[in-house]
Write a protein that holds these residues in place. Structure first.
Motif, PDB file in Angstrom:
ATOM      1  N   GLY A   1      17.596  15.651 -27.309  1.00  0.00           N
ATOM      2  CA  GLY A   1      17.401  16.938 -26.644  1.00  0.00           C
ATOM      3  C   GLY A   1      17.450  16.889 -25.142  1.00  0.00           C
ATOM      4  N   ASP A   2      17.493  15.679 -24.572  1.00  0.00           N
ATOM      5  CA  ASP A   2      17.562  15.554 -23.116  1.00  0.00           C
ATOM      6  C   ASP A   2      18.983  15.654 -22.581  1.00  0.00           C
ATOM      7  N   PHE A   3      19.951  15.838 -23.486  1.00  0.00           N
ATOM      8  CA  PHE A   3      21.346  15.867 -23.066  1.00  0.00           C
ATOM      9  C   PHE A   3      21.968  17.234 -23.345  1.00  0.00           C
ATOM     10  N   GLU A   4      22.715  17.705 -22.363  1.00  0.00           N
ATOM     11  CA  GLU A   4      23.460  18.956 -22.538  1.00  0.00           C
ATOM     12  C   GLU A   4      24.493  18.805 -23.647  1.00  0.00           C
ATOM     13  N   LYS A   5      25.161  17.655 -23.652  1.00  0.00           N
ATOM     14  CA  LYS A   5      26.128  17.319 -24.689  1.00  0.00           C
ATOM     15  C   LYS A   5      26.018  15.835 -25.001  1.00  0.00           C
ATOM     16  N   SER A   6      26.319  15.488 -26.241  1.00  0.00           N
ATOM     17  CA  SER A   6      26.396  14.083 -26.631  1.00  0.00           C
ATOM     18  C   SER A   6      27.706  13.859 -27.366  1.00  0.00           C
ATOM     19  N   PHE A   7      28.487  12.915 -26.874  1.00  0.00           N
ATOM     20  CA  PHE A   7      29.797  12.597 -27.443  1.00  0.00           C
ATOM     21  C   PHE A   7      29.712  11.266 -28.198  1.00  0.00           C
ATOM     22  N   PHE A   8      30.477  11.161 -29.259  1.00  0.00           N
ATOM     23  CA  PHE A   8      30.693   9.849 -29.884  1.00  0.00           C
ATOM     24  C   PHE A   8      32.143   9.768 -30.302  1.00  0.00           C
ATOM     25  N   TYR A   9      32.792   8.701 -29.843  1.00  0.00           N
ATOM     26  CA  TYR A   9      34.194   8.444 -30.164  1.00  0.00           C
ATOM     27  C   TYR A   9      34.243   7.302 -31.168  1.00  0.00           C
ATOM     28  N   SER A  10      34.889   7.511 -32.311  1.00  0.00           N
ATOM     29  CA  SER A  10      35.005   6.444 -33.306  1.00  0.00           C
ATOM     30  C   SER A  10      36.232   6.653 -34.174  1.00  0.00           C
ATOM     31  N   ASP A  11      36.714   5.537 -34.708  1.00  0.00           N
ATOM     32  CA  ASP A  11      37.867   5.549 -35.608  1.00  0.00           C
ATOM     33  C   ASP A  11      37.477   5.463 -37.071  1.00  0.00           C
ATOM     34  N   SER A  12      36.210   5.157 -37.372  1.00  0.00           N
ATOM     35  CA  SER A  12      35.867   4.617 -38.685  1.00  0.00           C
ATOM     36  C   SER A  12      35.029   5.545 -39.560  1.00  0.00           C
ATOM     37  N   ARG A  13      35.348   5.534 -40.831  1.00  0.00           N
ATOM     38  CA  ARG A  13      34.543   6.228 -41.826  1.00  0.00           C
ATOM     39  C   ARG A  13      33.099   5.742 -41.818  1.00  0.00           C
ATOM     40  N   ASN A  14      32.897   4.484 -41.440  1.00  0.00           N
ATOM     41  CA  ASN A  14      31.546   3.928 -41.397  1.00  0.00           C
ATOM     42  C   ASN A  14      30.672   4.601 -40.345  1.00  0.00           C
ATOM     43  N   ASP A  15      31.290   5.289 -39.400  1.00  0.00           N
ATOM     44  CA  ASP A  15      30.540   5.906 -38.303  1.00  0.00           C
ATOM     45  C   ASP A  15      30.305   7.396 -38.495  1.00  0.00           C
ATOM     46  N   ILE A  16      30.618   7.919 -39.667  1.00  0.00           N
ATOM     47  CA  ILE A  16      30.387   9.346 -39.918  1.00  0.00           C
ATOM     48  C   ILE A  16      28.927   9.743 -39.683  1.00  0.00           C
ATOM     49  N   PRO A  17      27.921   8.929 -40.079  1.00  0.00           N
ATOM     50  CA  PRO A  17      26.535   9.341 -39.802  1.00  0.00           C
ATOM     51  C   PRO A  17      26.269   9.628 -38.328  1.00  0.00           C
ATOM     52  N   LEU A  18      26.691   8.748 -37.425  1.00  0.00           N
ATOM     53  CA  LEU A  18      26.448   8.987 -36.006  1.00  0.00           C
ATOM     54  C   LEU A  18      27.341  10.099 -35.470  1.00  0.00           C
ATOM     55  N   LEU A  19      28.562  10.194 -35.958  1.00  0.00           N
ATOM     56  CA  LEU A  19      29.434  11.293 -35.545  1.00  0.00           C
ATOM     57  C   LEU A  19      28.802  12.643 -35.882  1.00  0.00           C
ATOM     58  N   GLU A  20      28.141  12.714 -37.022  1.00  0.00           N
ATOM     59  CA  GLU A  20      27.508  13.974 -37.423  1.00  0.00           C
ATOM     60  C   GLU A  20      26.224  14.248 -36.644  1.00  0.00           C
ATOM     61  N   LYS A  21      25.680  13.228 -35.997  1.00  0.00           N
ATOM     62  CA  LYS A  21      24.434  13.380 -35.240  1.00  0.00           C
ATOM     63  C   LYS A  21      24.658  13.969 -33.851  1.00  0.00           C
ATOM     64  N   VAL A  22      25.780  13.615 -33.207  1.00  0.00           N
ATOM     65  CA  VAL A  22      26.018  14.060 -31.837  1.00  0.00           C
ATOM     66  C   VAL A  22      26.504  15.502 -31.819  1.00  0.00           C
ATOM     67  N   SER A  23      26.479  16.109 -30.634  1.00  0.00           N
ATOM     68  CA  SER A  23      26.946  17.498 -30.518  1.00  0.00           C
ATOM     69  C   SER A  23      28.462  17.585 -30.496  1.00  0.00           C
ATOM     70  N   ASP A  24      29.118  16.519 -29.991  1.00  0.00           N
ATOM     71  CA  ASP A  24      30.572  16.546 -29.815  1.00  0.00           C
ATOM     72  C   ASP A  24      31.206  15.285 -30.405  1.00  0.00           C
ATOM     73  N   PRO A  25      31.408  15.249 -31.717  1.00  0.00           N
ATOM     74  CA  PRO A  25      32.082  14.102 -32.323  1.00  0.00           C
ATOM     75  C   PRO A  25      33.582  14.147 -32.055  1.00  0.00           C
ATOM     76  N   VAL A  26      34.156  12.982 -31.804  1.00  0.00           N
ATOM     77  CA  VAL A  26      35.606  12.898 -31.588  1.00  0.00           C
ATOM     78  C   VAL A  26      36.154  11.776 -32.470  1.00  0.00           C
ATOM     79  N   ALA A  27      36.925  12.152 -33.474  1.00  0.00           N
ATOM     80  CA  ALA A  27      37.579  11.155 -34.333  1.00  0.00           C
ATOM     81  C   ALA A  27      38.726  10.548 -33.537  1.00  0.00           C
ATOM     82  N   THR A  28      38.605   9.277 -33.217  1.00  0.00           N
ATOM     83  CA  THR A  28      39.523   8.634 -32.280  1.00  0.00           C
ATOM     84  C   THR A  28      40.339   7.573 -33.019  1.00  0.00           C
TER      85      THR A  28
END
Length: 228
Positions: free
Chosen positions: A177-204
């Motif tokens: 909650g201390d961030f206006e936006k949170s990005f996560f860049y990942s290529d992997s299906r294994n990272d879907i949990p963290l991608l779903e946690k951030v405000s701005d997921p980017v499938a890279t």
């Protein structure tokens, strides 16, 4: 408010798997027995891509060779690995992505399931100070302490990336909650949990499973290495 920029490493910021490449490097340098390690290294890599990696079994095999050498010896091996294998894989397009976030004043961190011995110099090469990675255990707290071949704490793998990231933030007195936006860049299906946690997921450079997931949810898809 600050923004948070998290980056997976392998096949996200570099178009290769640093852990798998380090395994091949150890084979070529005679650091491990060729036939067995090549076989296991390949199988674990395929399991990772398929989303069925036994992380504990994998880490027992991946970290054991580190216990055979002093830290000074390992550092010399890694310097050659960086120069010969990794440096040619650090491409301007990936540097530009990281630099855009750094210049914006975003809090940047590499969050990877590869161990910190392999990945810390790579993160530093991108100018990223913070790293969340699998931590190899050592025989003591001194910088030169030998590795034991075991893992210290929770592996930063799948949902473990969320736990480790939240622990890292909490150590700085921060939370999502201390961030206006949170990005996560990942290529992997294994990272879907963290991608779903951030405000701005980017499938890279996404694998097929992540690509389908991103398309279904309307996430942006970034192709950094399409021409490589």
């Amino acid at each position: 408010m600050k923004r948070l920029a998290l980056f997976d490493l392998d096949h996200t910021l570099i178009p290769t798997d640093s852990d798998h490449a380090w395994g091949r490097f150890m084979v070529e340098e005679g650091m491990v027995e060729r036939a067995r390690f090549e076989r296991e290294n390949l199988q674990f890599y395929e399991d990772y891509k398929a989303g069925c990696l036994d992380i504990d079994a994998y880490l027992r095999v991946a970290l054991e060779p580190l216990s055979r050498y002093s830290r000074a010896e390992l550092d010399r091996f890694h310097a050659r690995f960086m120069a010969e294998v990794i440096a040619p894989q650090i491409l301007p397009v990936a540097r530009q992505l990281v630099d855009e976030h750094r210049k914006a004043g975003d809090l940047c961190c590499v969050v990877t399931a590869t161990n910190a011995f392999v990945t810390r110099p790579i993160a530093q090469a991108f100018g990223i100070e913070h790293l969340i990675a699998v931590d190899p255990a050592t025989e003591g707290d001194l910088p030169e302490a030998r590795y034991t071949g075991l893992v210290k704490g929770m592996p930063s793998f799948q949902a473990g990336k969320i736990v480790r990231t939240e622990g890292w933030l909490a150590a700085m007195g921060l939370g999502w909650g201390d961030f206006e936006k949170s990005f996560f860049y990942s290529d992997s299906r294994n990272d879907i949990p963290l991608l779903e946690k951030v405000s701005d997921p980017v499938a890279t450079n996404p694998d097929d499973t992540l690509r389908a997931h991103a398309e279904r949810l309307g996430w942006p898809i970034l192709e950094l290495f399409k021409a490589t």
